[in-house]
Design a protein around this motif. Sequence first.
Motif, PDB file in Angstrom:
ATOM      1  N   MET A   4      43.894  43.534 -14.277  1.00 23.57           N
ATOM      2  CA  MET A   4      44.011  44.707 -13.694  1.00 23.57           C
ATOM      3  C   MET A   4      43.014  46.190 -13.606  1.00 23.57           C
ATOM      4  O   MET A   4      42.101  45.494 -14.067  1.00 23.57           O
ATOM      5  N   SER A   5      43.041  47.289 -13.212  1.00 27.51           N
ATOM      6  CA  SER A   5      41.648  48.188 -12.942  1.00 27.51           C
ATOM      7  C   SER A   5      42.079  48.854 -13.907  1.00 27.51           C
ATOM      8  O   SER A   5      42.337  47.877 -14.791  1.00 27.51           O
ATOM      9  N   LYS A   6      40.471  49.877 -13.885  1.00 26.09           N
ATOM     10  CA  LYS A   6      40.613  50.178 -15.478  1.00 26.09           C
ATOM     11  C   LYS A   6      41.294  50.804 -16.246  1.00 26.09           C
ATOM     12  O   LYS A   6      42.474  51.016 -15.143  1.00 26.09           O
ATOM     13  N   GLU A   7      41.520  51.279 -17.512  1.00 23.86           N
ATOM     14  CA  GLU A   7      43.011  51.170 -18.525  1.00 23.86           C
ATOM     15  C   GLU A   7      42.833  52.365 -18.734  1.00 23.86           C
ATOM     16  O   GLU A   7      41.480  52.984 -18.823  1.00 23.86           O
ATOM     17  N   PRO A   8      43.824  52.812 -18.029  1.00 27.17           N
ATOM     18  CA  PRO A   8      43.513  54.428 -18.520  1.00 27.17           C
ATOM     19  C   PRO A   8      44.373  54.618 -19.973  1.00 27.17           C
ATOM     20  O   PRO A   8      44.140  55.596 -20.425  1.00 27.17           O
ATOM     21  N   HIS A   9      44.868  53.665 -20.353  1.00 26.55           N
ATOM     22  CA  HIS A   9      45.700  53.558 -21.547  1.00 26.55           C
ATOM     23  C   HIS A   9      44.288  53.556 -22.884  1.00 26.55           C
ATOM     24  O   HIS A   9      43.777  52.655 -23.139  1.00 26.55           O
ATOM     25  N   THR A  10      44.521  54.398 -23.748  1.00 30.24           N
ATOM     26  CA  THR A  10      43.292  54.051 -25.393  1.00 30.24           C
ATOM     27  C   THR A  10      43.445  53.328 -26.037  1.00 30.24           C
ATOM     28  O   THR A  10      44.972  54.804 -26.439  1.00 30.24           O
ATOM     29  N   ASN A  11      43.326  53.027 -27.030  1.00 27.40           N
ATOM     30  CA  ASN A  11      44.200  53.397 -28.730  1.00 27.40           C
ATOM     31  C   ASN A  11      42.928  54.619 -29.605  1.00 27.40           C
ATOM     32  O   ASN A  11      43.301  53.554 -31.145  1.00 27.40           O
ATOM     33  N   HIS A  12      42.132  55.049 -28.705  1.00 29.02           N
ATOM     34  CA  HIS A  12      41.824  56.260 -29.675  1.00 29.02           C
ATOM     35  C   HIS A  12      43.574  56.913 -30.938  1.00 29.02           C
ATOM     36  O   HIS A  12      43.548  56.712 -30.481  1.00 29.02           O
ATOM     37  N   ILE A  13      42.410  56.611 -31.395  1.00 31.87           N
ATOM     38  CA  ILE A  13      43.595  57.118 -32.892  1.00 31.87           C
ATOM     39  C   ILE A  13      42.898  59.056 -32.992  1.00 31.87           C
ATOM     40  O   ILE A  13      41.185  59.443 -33.902  1.00 31.87           O
TER      41      ILE A  13
ATOM     42  N   MET B  12      47.707  66.028 -25.764  1.00 27.20           N
ATOM     43  CA  MET B  12      48.411  65.054 -25.001  1.00 27.20           C
ATOM     44  C   MET B  12      46.804  64.113 -24.510  1.00 27.20           C
ATOM     45  O   MET B  12      46.629  63.381 -23.487  1.00 27.20           O
ATOM     46  N   HIS B  13      45.915  64.375 -25.501  1.00 25.46           N
ATOM     47  CA  HIS B  13      44.974  62.660 -25.127  1.00 25.46           C
ATOM     48  C   HIS B  13      44.005  63.013 -24.002  1.00 25.46           C
ATOM     49  O   HIS B  13      43.063  61.837 -23.894  1.00 25.46           O
ATOM     50  N   LEU B  14      43.785  63.874 -23.158  1.00 26.18           N
ATOM     51  CA  LEU B  14      42.922  63.962 -21.827  1.00 26.18           C
ATOM     52  C   LEU B  14      41.891  63.586 -22.029  1.00 26.18           C
ATOM     53  O   LEU B  14      41.209  63.051 -21.111  1.00 26.18           O
TER      54      LEU B  14
ATOM     55  N   ASP C  91      41.570  59.592 -23.029  1.00 30.81           N
ATOM     56  CA  ASP C  91      41.682  58.913 -21.723  1.00 30.81           C
ATOM     57  C   ASP C  91      41.148  58.936 -20.635  1.00 30.81           C
ATOM     58  O   ASP C  91      39.921  59.438 -20.453  1.00 30.81           O
TER      59      ASP C  91
ATOM     60  N   LEU D 179      42.872  60.835 -15.279  1.00 23.16           N
ATOM     61  CA  LEU D 179      44.173  62.310 -15.463  1.00 23.16           C
ATOM     62  C   LEU D 179      43.751  63.038 -15.131  1.00 23.16           C
ATOM     63  O   LEU D 179      44.496  63.671 -14.385  1.00 23.16           O
TER      64      LEU D 179
ATOM     65  N   HIS E 232      47.148  51.941  -7.612  1.00 26.01           N
ATOM     66  CA  HIS E 232      45.779  51.970  -8.773  1.00 26.01           C
ATOM     67  C   HIS E 232      45.761  50.860  -9.647  1.00 26.01           C
ATOM     68  O   HIS E 232      45.075  50.283 -10.667  1.00 26.01           O
ATOM     69  N   ARG E 233      47.430  50.545  -9.794  1.00 29.44           N
ATOM     70  CA  ARG E 233      47.029  49.186 -11.071  1.00 29.44           C
ATOM     71  C   ARG E 233      47.431  48.302 -10.445  1.00 29.44           C
ATOM     72  O   ARG E 233      46.783  47.092 -11.342  1.00 29.44           O
TER      73      ARG E 233
ATOM     74  N   ARG F  20      46.742  46.585  -7.715  1.00 37.46           N
ATOM     75  CA  ARG F  20      45.694  45.679  -6.256  1.00 37.46           C
ATOM     76  C   ARG F  20      45.071  44.231  -7.055  1.00 37.46           C
ATOM     77  O   ARG F  20      44.630  43.995  -8.335  1.00 37.46           O
TER      78      ARG F  20
ATOM     79  N   GLY G 266      48.809  50.857 -19.658  1.00 41.81           N
ATOM     80  CA  GLY G 266      48.830  52.323 -18.813  1.00 41.81           C
ATOM     81  C   GLY G 266      49.430  52.602 -17.203  1.00 41.81           C
ATOM     82  O   GLY G 266      48.904  53.401 -16.926  1.00 41.81           O
TER      83      GLY G 266
ATOM     84  N   LYS H 286      51.640  55.235 -18.561  1.00 44.40           N
ATOM     85  CA  LYS H 286      51.787  56.740 -18.351  1.00 44.40           C
ATOM     86  C   LYS H 286      50.805  56.694 -17.380  1.00 44.40           C
ATOM     87  O   LYS H 286      51.209  58.207 -17.086  1.00 44.40           O
TER      88      LYS H 286
ATOM     89  N   TRP I 229      52.460  60.751 -16.161  1.00 41.92           N
ATOM     90  CA  TRP I 229      51.337  61.354 -16.250  1.00 41.92           C
ATOM     91  C   TRP I 229      52.154  62.593 -14.463  1.00 41.92           C
ATOM     92  O   TRP I 229      52.760  62.874 -13.630  1.00 41.92           O
TER      93      TRP I 229
ATOM     94  N   GLN J 146      50.030  54.957 -35.265  1.00 48.80           N
ATOM     95  CA  GLN J 146      49.036  53.706 -34.824  1.00 48.80           C
ATOM     96  C   GLN J 146      48.116  53.966 -36.215  1.00 48.80           C
ATOM     97  O   GLN J 146      47.600  52.822 -36.525  1.00 48.80           O
TER      98      GLN J 146
ATOM     99  N   LEU K 150      54.077  62.908 -24.756  1.00 46.41           N
ATOM    100  CA  LEU K 150      53.724  63.691 -23.066  1.00 46.41           C
ATOM    101  C   LEU K 150      54.952  65.418 -22.610  1.00 46.41           C
ATOM    102  O   LEU K 150      54.574  65.910 -22.407  1.00 46.41           O
TER     103      LEU K 150
ATOM    104  N   HIS L 227      55.026  67.653 -24.939  1.00 39.00           N
ATOM    105  CA  HIS L 227      54.189  68.869 -25.351  1.00 39.00           C
ATOM    106  C   HIS L 227      54.537  69.554 -23.373  1.00 39.00           C
ATOM    107  O   HIS L 227      53.580  70.658 -23.475  1.00 39.00           O
TER     108      HIS L 227
END
Lengths: 96, 538, 304, 213
Positions: A1-10, A62-64, A67, A71, B187-188, B190, D23, D26, D30, D92, D193, D196
């Motif tokens: 899949m394409s780039k991941e908007p989901h991160t595991n940033h804490i 909201m982690h923008l 992410d 977004l 977006h996801r 393709r 992803g 999410k 959004w 987490q 989300l 918020h």
Amino acid sequence: MSKEPHTNHIVSFSNQLKVWIALLLLTWLTVTIAYIDFGNLTLSIALLIAVVKSTIVLAYFMHLKFDSKILTVFLILVIVIFAVFIGLTFFDYALR
Amino acid sequence: MTENNSTASHISYLEETGGRSGIFKWILSTDHKRIGLLYLYSIATFFIVGAALGVMMRLELMNPGQQFVKPSTYNSLFTLHGVIMIFLFIIPGIPAVFGNFMLPILIGAKDVAFPRVNLLSWYLYVIGAIFALSTLVFGNGPADTGWTFYAPYSVNTETNVSMSVMAAFVLGFSSILTGLNFIVTIHRMRAPGMTWFKMPLFAWSLYATAWIQLLATPVIGITLLMIFAERLLGVGLFDPSLGGDPILYQHMFWIYSHPAVYVMVLPAMGVISEVVSTFSQRKIYGYKAIAYSSLAIAFIGYFVWGHHMFTSGMSGPARIIFSILTFLVAIPSAVKVFNWIATLYGGSINVKAPLLYALGFIFLFMIGGLTGLILGALATDVHLHDTVFVVGHFHYVMFGGTGFAFMAAIHYWFPKMYGINYNMKRATSAFWTIFFGFNVMYFPMMVVGVMGMPRRYFDYLPEFHIPNFISTIGSWILSVGLLMMIGNLIAAFRKRKKAVDNPWNGKTLEWSVNTPPTLLNFDEIPTITKGPYEYHEQ
Amino acid sequence: MFSQASNFVEGVDKAFLIISGISLVFLIGITFAMILFVVKFNKKRNPVAKNVKESRSLEIVWTVIPTLLVLVMFYYGWAGYAPMRDFPDDAIQVKATGRMWSWSFEYENGKISPTLIVPIDKAVTLNLYSPDVLHSLYIPAFRIKEDLVPGINNKMWFEAGILGEYDILCAEYCGERHSYMLSKVEVLTQEEYDAWYYKVDDNTNAAEAGLKILQVNGCVACHSLDGTRLVGPSFKGLWYSTKTVTTGVVSRQVTADEEYIKESIYNPSKDMVDTYPKVMISYKESINEEQLKQINAYLKSIEK
Amino acid sequence: MSSSISNSAITAVHQVDEHRDDGASKLGMWLFLFTELILFGGLFLVYSIYRLMNPEAFAAGSSHLDVSIGAINTIVLITSSATVAISITAIQLKRKKLAINLLLVTILAAAIFMVNKYFEWGHKFELGLFPGGDAFNVLEGGEKLFYVLYYFMTGLHGLHVIIGAALIGWVAWEVKVGKQTHDNFAFLENAGLYWHLVDLIWIFLFPLMYLIA
């Protein structure tokens, strides 16, 4: 899949608490300022603080900030379109 | 139908029951193709209902004076006609039927991103439809406000406006969910190698449309909710006697409803791009220009709503701004038309029913678009606003445009969707009947509009008689044509002439999968290396 | 070449001709090209499609030319429209009232007429007023139209150039009898106009005066004078008839006497005869006690 | 992603791919929030136009609202937003118990918010300041609009608080039974989300309703 908007940033507990305190301070500020008379600027100042607060919520809670940028781009698009709604409608009402 | 493919083990989505039987294999299925067909059947039903209402209106208008319904009945007729055609047919039309069915296949995916949400949106559609039709039975009859629900009339009238606006609200929700699903899907989901500029133009147009559905529909949602609250609780947000401003209602309404016009027409343009390219056996001319112009139309579409309000009492500067923006939105549409014509040039054109509908679209949409310029200009709009001219213009764009694209799409993809062929000769003669009847019906409306007949008229002055009479005759021809077309498609199920995988020699992905497709569309998700319209590689 | 019925006809019609002229050229040209290509590059004649190179300059040309053309169109649209918003100071001021479903026009000297009477070659400003819902005052022959929005003071103006009678229509949907909300503009010479304008109404016959009040207030749009059922009950045979009305939820019998008629005009939705829709608004603002008496006199005169 | 279509009788080719795409969910969330923003945006548009037309009446209406209740509710919502955010950090870091407690605090905050709202509205109703009420009917047009918008906007917002709280409750249960874990907490994140967003809207409602006097 394409780039991941989901991160595991804490985001650490301490950072979350800092954000929380900042928001409380801004709330205190907005209430205090409301009792000072700035004339026409009162509303603008109140809204400005609201914008700052919401930016903080969006970025941290909201982690923008952590992410995928897409977004944020979308959110800006939404704000632009909403601004168009308001702006063009004001073209009518403010100039009647 | 299984054995028409080289590998007999392929089981088409129509045979794949998911362990359910009877109607449940339809109404519980989350397969995007079955949901597409669910939409097709429900939308076609409402189209027929809406068209019947239209024919009744034309009968009433055939001669001056009261013909066969009361004025109040007539007012409910055109409201119901508008609500059904706009909210139940033309807005969901192409995206919900062909978008659902084709989008995942076109981008090399097994399904949409949220299959269950997809099914939910169909249920919302059905609930909205039930709400809309329940006004026939409950309350003081169907709304008599016109589909625009203008305040304060919509707040004061005794008819069942509340139910109708709730119907539109629920349908809006359904539309939002479809749009949301498509954006995430594109977006996801393709396939590997399917970059943005390798996507077919239909997918592009659905993407642009989805953004409008997502960002414009909530405005009508909240507006209708306010009307609902105003009627129920007497809160008076738009009623001048309570301090409100009816013009603000119009702003809110058109902030949604103008972009919604592009929800109706953008996917239609996507279909036309596909059909014109396939039947010319040519790479579409100006692929990027068409893709970008979809986005441009979607974006500028948010800026022009005020042109519905040139005579409403809006401020002078606002009228001028909205007029000039309206003219600018015409340009991307013009660019698309030029690109389609240029695609025909040098092609090897196979004149079949889908192409005829597509060319019919181009011609009728041009008339609709060009009359739109007349309405976008301030001076002429003052004269023509709210006359039958607008009705004519609107039907040229919406029926001649989107309606014809819908028919092009069904003739184009029918063999793929069902694995059977329809009778091409009958399809062609149905097209000509529809095309002829359409012009006989709607062109006189332009004439009588220029003469000064306002719209939503139950009765009219004697000088407007002849064009109205001709228009009514046209409605009969058009009805006959539509019945011929529908009959021909239904007859295909009785004959069951098997279709090949790629009857039109198309190059987009849907023609490379089985006919009809299997549940997961692809045996293995393909890796894309070529653009969508590579006809010239050999 | 253009009608002179009003001072705006030329600007509007010119814009119409220019825009539709340009449009027609495009429509015919593109349609012709489309048919030509379909014939010339038909599968039979041209079994293999050519790979036509895309031309950037062509794309630019067909973007720029329409842009220029639509700007021209915008200009003419604006030019024909601008004078409509340029109100002259010395115009005759008329208050134009549109209500469900009739028109009336009130002049500066208090004269009220169900038709719009104007002198030729003289600017007239209509101050638009609606007490109920949206309407739109439309005079096709003059090419003008503006909505009547309750609570908002819209206006429009014109200068009629040809003597005669022209239709006034309502162009904004306003309910059941929208299409019957008609009136006329009568364009008179200055002398005729003056004669009409300064003529003192003869109110000696109360019944006749009453009829006039019913007409200028648009009552007759919904209440017929000959017993026909329109939106509301006919005036014929109303006087001292017995009606079954519902007040709130209570049903009772009343006699249509002076008191009931007054109540029905001032507070119409209070005592409703069941079979009629609840659409009438109060006329307390526009009909006074004196006029009520005249109306009663008229109703009495058509008792049977 | 073809969800749960069962196809046991069919060849392996048709085996459903149980691929999880956090992803996508999410992004979907959004997009949904965007529609919510525009939904409230429509109300803010109406508010700003009517305020432009009736500045004094809006100021007068606003002066009758209790700033302290508004401020307390703002603090309550901000705090609840923080607890949801922190609960994500907690999960987490595999601190399940803490995450659940924080979510319960969020629900408690929602309850406090609604109780405050109840008293605030209740007080207005007692005074007859509601559409159709005696005190309301004598107000001039602009002030009526202010109150109508006040009820409409805070009412719709309150509805979102209730929905959000229900959602948080559901998530808390999922955390408890182990459906949301340190490497699979998309639902928690999306519910967060949504919560918020409720906070975000209030951040604007508070000054516009309570502080413009």
